[in-house]
Scaffold this motif. Structure first.
Motif, mmCIF file in Angstrom:
data_model
loop_
_atom_site.group_PDB
_atom_site.id
_atom_site.type_symbol
_atom_site.label_atom_id
_atom_site.label_comp_id
_atom_site.label_asym_id
_atom_site.label_seq_id
_atom_site.Cartn_x
_atom_site.Cartn_y
_atom_site.Cartn_z
ATOM 1 N N GLN A 114 -3.059 -7.489 7.686
ATOM 2 C CA GLN A 114 -3.302 -6.356 6.806
ATOM 3 C C GLN A 114 -3.939 -6.854 5.521
ATOM 4 O O GLN A 114 -3.561 -7.894 4.996
ATOM 5 C CB GLN A 114 -1.977 -5.651 6.457
ATOM 6 N N LYS A 115 -4.903 -6.091 5.047
ATOM 7 C CA LYS A 115 -5.531 -6.464 3.783
ATOM 8 C C LYS A 115 -4.501 -6.364 2.669
ATOM 9 O O LYS A 115 -4.432 -7.191 1.771
ATOM 10 C CB LYS A 115 -6.685 -5.508 3.495
ATOM 11 N N GLN A 116 -3.718 -5.309 2.760
ATOM 12 C CA GLN A 116 -2.695 -5.051 1.763
ATOM 13 C C GLN A 116 -1.443 -4.680 2.536
ATOM 14 O O GLN A 116 -1.535 -3.963 3.534
ATOM 15 C CB GLN A 116 -3.147 -3.873 0.894
ATOM 16 N N THR A 150 -2.147 -2.329 11.561
ATOM 17 C CA THR A 150 -3.290 -3.046 11.001
ATOM 18 C C THR A 150 -4.172 -2.038 10.269
ATOM 19 O O THR A 150 -3.991 -0.829 10.390
ATOM 20 C CB THR A 150 -4.114 -3.713 12.111
ATOM 21 N N ASP A 151 -5.138 -2.542 9.517
ATOM 22 C CA ASP A 151 -5.973 -1.641 8.722
ATOM 23 C C ASP A 151 -6.758 -0.678 9.602
ATOM 24 O O ASP A 151 -7.040 0.448 9.208
ATOM 25 C CB ASP A 151 -6.935 -2.466 7.858
ATOM 26 N N ASN A 152 -7.108 -1.137 10.809
ATOM 27 C CA ASN A 152 -7.895 -0.268 11.676
ATOM 28 C C ASN A 152 -7.079 0.875 12.259
ATOM 29 O O ASN A 152 -7.622 1.912 12.602
ATOM 30 C CB ASN A 152 -8.488 -1.078 12.838
ATOM 31 N N ARG A 211 0.859 -1.174 0.000
ATOM 32 C CA ARG A 211 0.000 0.000 0.000
ATOM 33 C C ARG A 211 0.903 1.234 0.000
ATOM 34 O O ARG A 211 1.904 1.288 0.720
ATOM 35 C CB ARG A 211 -0.863 -0.008 1.268
ATOM 36 N N SER A 261 -8.020 5.429 6.376
ATOM 37 C CA SER A 261 -8.098 5.220 4.933
ATOM 38 C C SER A 261 -8.338 6.584 4.312
ATOM 39 O O SER A 261 -8.886 7.484 4.937
ATOM 40 C CB SER A 261 -9.258 4.298 4.613
ATOM 41 N N GLN A 264 1.611 -10.546 8.027
ATOM 42 C CA GLN A 264 1.025 -9.871 6.867
ATOM 43 C C GLN A 264 -0.474 -10.089 6.813
ATOM 44 O O GLN A 264 -1.221 -9.255 6.315
ATOM 45 C CB GLN A 264 1.697 -10.402 5.593
ATOM 46 N N THR A 265 -0.921 -11.214 7.380
ATOM 47 C CA THR A 265 -2.349 -11.549 7.299
ATOM 48 C C THR A 265 -3.215 -10.539 8.041
ATOM 49 O O THR A 265 -4.420 -10.471 7.829
ATOM 50 C CB THR A 265 -2.583 -12.937 7.906
#
Lengths: 188, 364, 724
Positions: free
Chosen positions: C336-338, C370-372, B4, C376, C333-334
């Protein structure tokens, strides 16, 4: 009688006002006069100075002169749309797209002489408008990369076709934060 | 794997535009509740009508402009504009008044200028002024507070009155407008203005028996509602949704002007407190003038902006044709915002002063 | 408005500080990683040492592929004051020197030395300088430079340059603020190595001679504050200052403002207000370099984020790929979505585009959220709330900057002091519309820089172009001048050579003139001739002249005279015909342009025929008196003329002869028969000669005609061009 008087006063008042405003304007014109460069100089400042002659004039200054004399502003491929826009702003005319007859806007390039093929004819040296090629008769020539404007003029005269135009490499300092274009390496 | 890529900062405060707008709407609730308490269900009906119109208008125009209207609707800015306009107009104003007003606010004042963030004028206030100028009769038909009204009314009455002009029992608007003592009600500001125009002094006016109930009743209602909005405004300040500059300077501007004038002649000029708690000063100071889009953005500029609104309100109230003037004052100062912003640029770190800097630049 | 030194000390004595405007309070999240000591990592298999890791110029490579290097061995040499060398972080072999993805937001590949570790970790010879106080400053500075030390806080400015200011230093500020969320590398370093940091400060004090040393640490690091206080207890001149936590208090300008209320002038340096600032990490590295002789080959890196199982601080060798660090800290890595790995903190760090990006001297943190955890990007319209302006520590108007940057009104953006933006990210952090403001500023800044560079380049190009033009003109003038001078010199020389040469010249000139005149006369005649029927006139004159000798062939005297007259006449006639033919040639050429040369030749032949008839009679006489023809050469103006005449005569002769033969053969005329008969035998031998001559002449004429035709064609073409 009173009518005449009224007309007279009106005329006098208006005349007086005109005089006062005229004086104010005249004073302002003298006092706040904006000194500006001659138009040709200003245009020349905008032009990219590649001296490539793609506009049909033997250099940027002559084209600047021509624009000042009323020529079209869209004849400069190295400057591209950015230059046209600036010229349009300066000249107070509509910005138009680049005249395709004079070439296309291209990425920046510099000349590169394949030195083992160079025969030392000095023809490119004579063609270079900014003296960016170094060399002597019967000696190998080379391009001073920092001085080369990428004008292309040295390519044709070369009798052995040993001059290439190579695109300028990207480096970190000239990077424009175009994050989306970062090449992503696939890691196995 | 693909990485990303984003530009820093990666961390972000958890408050987006929608949350800001929702906070403002939340802060309006005490004032709206009090307004409903005093003037009945009309206010709620107007708010409902306004919100529906606003959302529909916004969605339709965004669709026409080929923008993502779902996201734009989520920011609640249209809802807020609708609410501000709805609480500003008489509770029993006919339904088409609020519909036209809201359409004007969202469609013309906001979207035609480019949507959220691009409008020069405060949409709610511009629409209010448009309505006031276009429909003066409907826009001045204030009803008496519930406890003073000759005829009480319920939700269905209000609904009927808004849509048909008559209550369920068939009372006309004019009847609804009548107070206990049979006097048609107006706002205290109106009353005072009329009284002064008729040659009475301020003190005489408020003591005239015929207006006694007006002043006491309506005045009390108005003050309570103002207190409600004040509460909401303080909450916004605490939440750092708005800065103190505009509300304080606006109130101070009005306060100082009215104080000076009432000291000069208390017979002709009402007291400062009368000015502050009558009309829409409080809601104006905390909710309307602080609309970020159309207000000044520098701290110094905000103080000038607010103070100038306060002064304009006073000038128009005292010497203008309208009894209240927040909308006009805000619109006038909206026009001055770019100028104010330009001349109140803060001194940047490391620069001696912004003025000298620009001069240096001009010379170089 | 510079605050007085004593006032500042007074205020600090009272435990008071100043403040900077704006600032934000992001969640700190520092406890994630600061609970455990700095861990040692196994040596990675491969190291990627980027050649340029600082602001300035890269050093000169002094190693080559295949070479074995020892730990701490220099890979580059400093050739320039702004160059800082890099060193091998471990012992091993250099397996490649190539372009490798860099620790830069762009990820553009940069020259990198790839070292394959031999796992021995064998040090090279180290040369500590324990008695640095007795050494000259330049030597100490050189040692710092050779150790490859550049600022370890952020920008990576060469430390030896920062440590040799030209101005007096009031305050040496040691930056232990570490205001970015998540990062704890300086925190841990201060807790564990406060003594060595103090030693580094001692060295800097020796170099800078500051009046006072301030060590700024945020109040969220009590352990670090205590450790530094203990370490600095002995020296009353060192003061540990506790700074309220607020982002970005660790910014150089902001910290100076908080501690001294002085402002670094725009485009100025801290030393302009008597302040020098170094990071605690840099102090540690300086102490390492001076007291142990170790170059900068490793640093503390925080590996943190919720996508990392064991967030902690580690000693990372410079050049370790971040994958090595992440593996050690168990990056999942899991979670994170990306893949999302940030080098640096969440406010100013940048996303890396590969996990082979090496740790460089300025890398203080590897963040894997992490994504949270991270926002975004969901950009909305600006609502002019000016929360950004309230947050800006530099008192800029981020919103106006944003408008102008977005609209590419770069000059206006600069007018709003775009370049005073420190890119701290506070504005974008608070923006409710989630506008990536800093990104816009970066783009605008980069574009302005590129534009300025282009401008400089074009100015230089213009200059060079104009200089070249001027030079070419000057050269041309010089050439012309030289020619002129040479001509003058010749003239003078001739003048001084006396009358003789002058006469000669005069004679030559006269000759030339005469020739010209003759030519022009002939020309005139020829023109006349072409205008009127040319063949007729010439025929008549020739006939008239020829008729005379034919009747008076009495005495030799008379014959000679007659011969002269004839020769003259013949010459005139020949000339006329010559010119005629020439003119005719020209005319034809211009008319027919590119037609074959044969055609004009034919014309000539046709034209000459009448002449030949008249000459046929003449030839008889001419042959009988060849001497007579040769005797009057003086009368011929030039040799070429005579030649022409000869040629013409020859041609005429040949033609006449043929004609005569023809006539003799076909028609038996009473008078010329005998003459023709007599002649017949004589001309047989001459015939061949004349023929070859004729061919030559033809060739020459053709060539001339061709040239003339070409010239004419060109002229015509030019004319056509011009007229069109």
């Amino acid at each position: 009688m009173s009518l005449t008087f009224a007309i007279l006063t009106a005329l006098l008042a208006i005349g007086l006002l005109a005089l006062i405003f005229g004086l104010v304007l005249g004073f302002a014109a003298v006092k706040f006069k904006v000194e500006s460069d001659p138009l040709v100089e200003q245009i020349d400042q905008i032009l990219p100075q590649t001296q490539c002659g793609q506009c049909g004039y033997p250099g940027c200054k002559p084209y600047a002169q021509a624009i000042a004399d009323g020529d079209e502003i869209n004849k400069c491929p190295p400057g591209g749309d950015a230059t046209i826009k600036k010229l349009a702003d300066l000249m107070g005319v509509e910005a138009k797209s680049l005249d395709a007859a004079h070439g296309q806007e291209d990425i920046k390039k510099v000349a590169y002489i394949r030195e083992d093929e160079c025969i030392g004819c000095t023809k490119c040296i004579q063609a270079c408008p900014v003296d960016a090629i170094l060399g002597a008769a019967k000696q190998m020539h080379t391009v001073i990369v920092d001085e080369c404007t990428g004008c292309d003029l040295c390519v044709d005269p070369c009798p052995v076709d040993c001059i290439d135009m190579i695109p300028l490499a990207n480096n970190a300092s000239s990077w424009r934060w175009n994050i989306d274009s970062i090449p992503i390496k696939q890691i196995g | 794997m693909k990485f990303r890529l984003a530009s820093s900062p990666h961390q972000h405060i958890r408050r987006d535009t929608g949350q800001v707008m929702r906070l403002v709407i939340l802060a309006m609730i005490p004032g709206v509740l009090l307004q409903t308490w005093f003037f009945g269900w009309g206010t709620v009906i107007q708010i409902g009508l306004a919100i529906i119109t606003a959302v529909v208008t916004e969605a339709a125009i965004l669709e026409l402009r080929k923008r993502d209207f779902e996201r734009a609707l989520k920011d609640y800015s249209a809802v807020l504009t609708a609410m501000l306009l709805a609480v500003s107009i008489p509770p029993f104003a006919p339904w088409w008044v609020i519909v036209i007003g809201t359409f004007f606010a969202i469609g013309i004042v906001k979207q035609l200028y480019g949507g959220l963030g691009f409008n020069v004028f405060n949409p709610a206030m511009a629409a209010y002024v448009m309505l006031l100028v276009s429909f003066p009769v409907q826009m001045t038909q204030w009803i008496p507070p519930v406890n003073l009204a000759q005829y009480s009314h319920n939700f269905m009455d209000a609904l009927n009155a808004v849509f048909t002009g008559f209550s369920v029992e068939g009372f006309s608007l004019a009847q609804l407008k009548t107070g206990i003592d049979g006097v048609t009600m107006a706002t205290p500001l109106d009353t005072v203005k009329t009284g002064l125009a008729q040659g009475f002094t301020y003190s005489e006016t408020i003591e005239r028996p015929i207006f006694d109930s007006v002043i006491s009743g309506l005045g009390v209602a108005s003050s309570w509602i103002s207190l409600g909005y004040l509460l909401g405004g303080l909450y916004l300040l605490k939440q750092k949704v708005i800065n103190w500059h505009i509300p304080l300077s606006m109130i101070a501007g009005l306060f100082i002007c009215s104080l000076i004038m009432s000291l000069v002649d208390s017979d002709l000029y009402p007291s400062s407190l009368f000015h502050l708690f009558n009309g829409s000063i409080i809601i104006g100071a905390f909710f309307i003038a602080t609309d970020p889009v159309s207000a000044s953005t520098t701290n110094k500029g905000r103080i000038i902006f607010g103070a100038a609104i306060g002064v304009w309100v006073y000038l128009i109230r005292e010497w203008g044709g309208y009894p209240d003037a927040v909308a006009f004052a805000v619109l006038i100062m909206n026009m001055a915002v770019p100028l104010i912003d330009y001349y109140t640029r803060p001194r940047t770190y490391g620069h001696s002063s912004s003025k000298r800097k620009s001069k240096d630049k001009a010379q170089s | 408005m510079q605050n007085n030194f004593d006032d500042i000390i007074d205020k600090l004595d009272k435990g008071e500080l100043w403040d900077f405007p704006g600032g934000v309070f992001p969640a700190e999240r520092k406890t994630l990683s600061n609970q455990t000591p700095i861990a040692k990592l196994p040596i990675p298999e491969r190291l990627y040492v980027t050649v340029k890791q600082h602001i300035g110029v890269e050093g000169h490579l002094i190693v080559e592929v295949g070479q074995k290097v020892l730990k701490g061995q220099a890979l580059t040499k400093s050739m320039n004051p702004f160059a800082v060398p890099v060193h091998a972080s471990t012992s091993g072999e250099i397996t490649a020197i190539h372009k490798h993805v860099s620790a830069h937001p762009s990820g553009l590949p940069e020259l990198t030395v790839q070292i394959t570790s031999d796992q021995d970790d064998k040090w090279t010879q180290l040369s500590p300088m324990v008695d640095y106080q007795n050494q000259p400053k330049t030597k100490v500075l050189a040692a710092i430079c050779d150790a490859g030390i550049s600022g370890m806080g952020g920008a990576g400015f060469p430390t030896h340059i920062k440590s040799s200011p030209k101005k007096d230093v009031d305050f040496l500020i040691i930056n232990g603020i570490e205001c970015e969320p998540y990062i704890t590398s300086d925190d841990r370093l201060m807790r564990e190595h406060s003594w060595q940091i103090r030693q580094g400060i001692d060295v800097l004090c020796h170099l800078l001679k500051p009046k006072h040393v301030l060590i700024g640490i945020e109040n969220n690091k009590p352990e670090a504050i205590e450790a530094m206080q203990v370490a600095c207890r002995e020296n009353p001149n060192y003061r540990v200052c506790t700074i309220p936590t607020k982002y970005p208090a660790g910014g150089e300008k902001q910290l100076i403002q908080v501690l001294t209320n002085r402002e670094v002038p725009a485009q100025g340096l801290p030393v302009d207000v008597g302040v020098i600032m170094h990071n605690v990490g840099t102090c540690f590295a300086i102490a390492d370099a001076i007291f142990a002789g170790k170059p900068l080959i490793s640093r503390v890196v925080t590996v943190t984020g919720e996508a990392v199982e064991k967030p902690s601080n580690v000693w990372a060798l410079i050049g370790s790929p971040i994958a090595h660090l992440l593996t050690h800290c168990e990056y999942k890595q899991t979670l994170q979505k990306q893949s999302n790995i940030i080098m640096g903190g969440p406010m100013m760090g940048f996303n890396v585009s590969s996990d082979l990006v090496p740790v460089v001297k300025t890398t203080n943190c590897i963040l894997a959220p992490t994504d949270n955890e991270m926002a975004s990007n969901n950009e909305q319209a600006c609502i002019r709330c000016s929360a950004c302006a309230d947050a800006c520590p530099a008192s800029l108007l981020p919103q106006q900057l944003f408008w102008h940057a977005k609209a590419k009104e770069l000059d206006k953006a600069q007018d709003y002091n775009l370049f005073d933006c420190i890119e701290c990210g506070a504005c974008a952090y608070v923006c409710p519309s989630e506008i990536p403001l800093v990104h816009y500023y970066r783009i605008a800044k980069a574009e302005i820089r590129v534009e300025q560079e282009d401008k400089q380049k074009s100015d230089k190009a213009r200059d060079r172009f104009e200089k070249r033009e001027a030079r070419l003109i000057a050269e041309q003038q010089a050439r012309d001048e030289k020619h002129r001078l040479a001509a003058e010199a010749r003239k003078q020389a001739m003048a001084s050579n006396g009358n003789n040469s002058k006469d000669k010249i005069a004679a030559a000139l006269a000759r030339a003139k005469a020739k010209k005149q003759a030519l022009s006369e002939v020309d005139d005649k020829a023109i006349e001739a072409t205008e009127l029927a040319p063949a007729n006139t010439s025929e008549q004159t020739a006939k008239a002249e020829v008729a005379e000798p034919a009747t008076k062939v009495a005495s030799s005297n008379q014959r000679v005279q007659a011969a002269i007259a004839r020769a003259k006449a013949k010459k005139a006639a020949a000339e006329v015909t010559d010119i005629n033919t020439e003119l005719k040639d020209k005319d034809d050429a211009s008319n027919l342009k590119d037609e074959q040369l044969k055609q004009p030749q034919q014309h000539i032949d046709v034209k000459k025929q009448p002449n030949k008839v008249s000459m046929s009679t003449k030839t008889v006489v001419t042959d009988s008196i060849p001497k007579a023809v040769e005797t009057p050469p003086t009368e011929k103006p030039t040799i070429t003329d005579s030649k022409q005449a000869k040629i013409a005569a020859a041609v005429a002769k040949a033609k006449a002869k043929r004609e005569a033969q023809k006539a003799a053969n076909s028609q038996v005329a009473a008078e010329p028969v005998s003459a023709a008969k007599v002649d017949n035998i004589k001309t047989v031998s001459a015939d061949e000669l004349v023929k070859t001559e004729e061919q030559q002449i033809d060739m020459k004429k053709r060539r001339i005609a061709a040239a003339v035709a070409k010239a004419k064609a060109k002229k015509a073409a030019e004319k056509a061009d011009k007229s069109s």
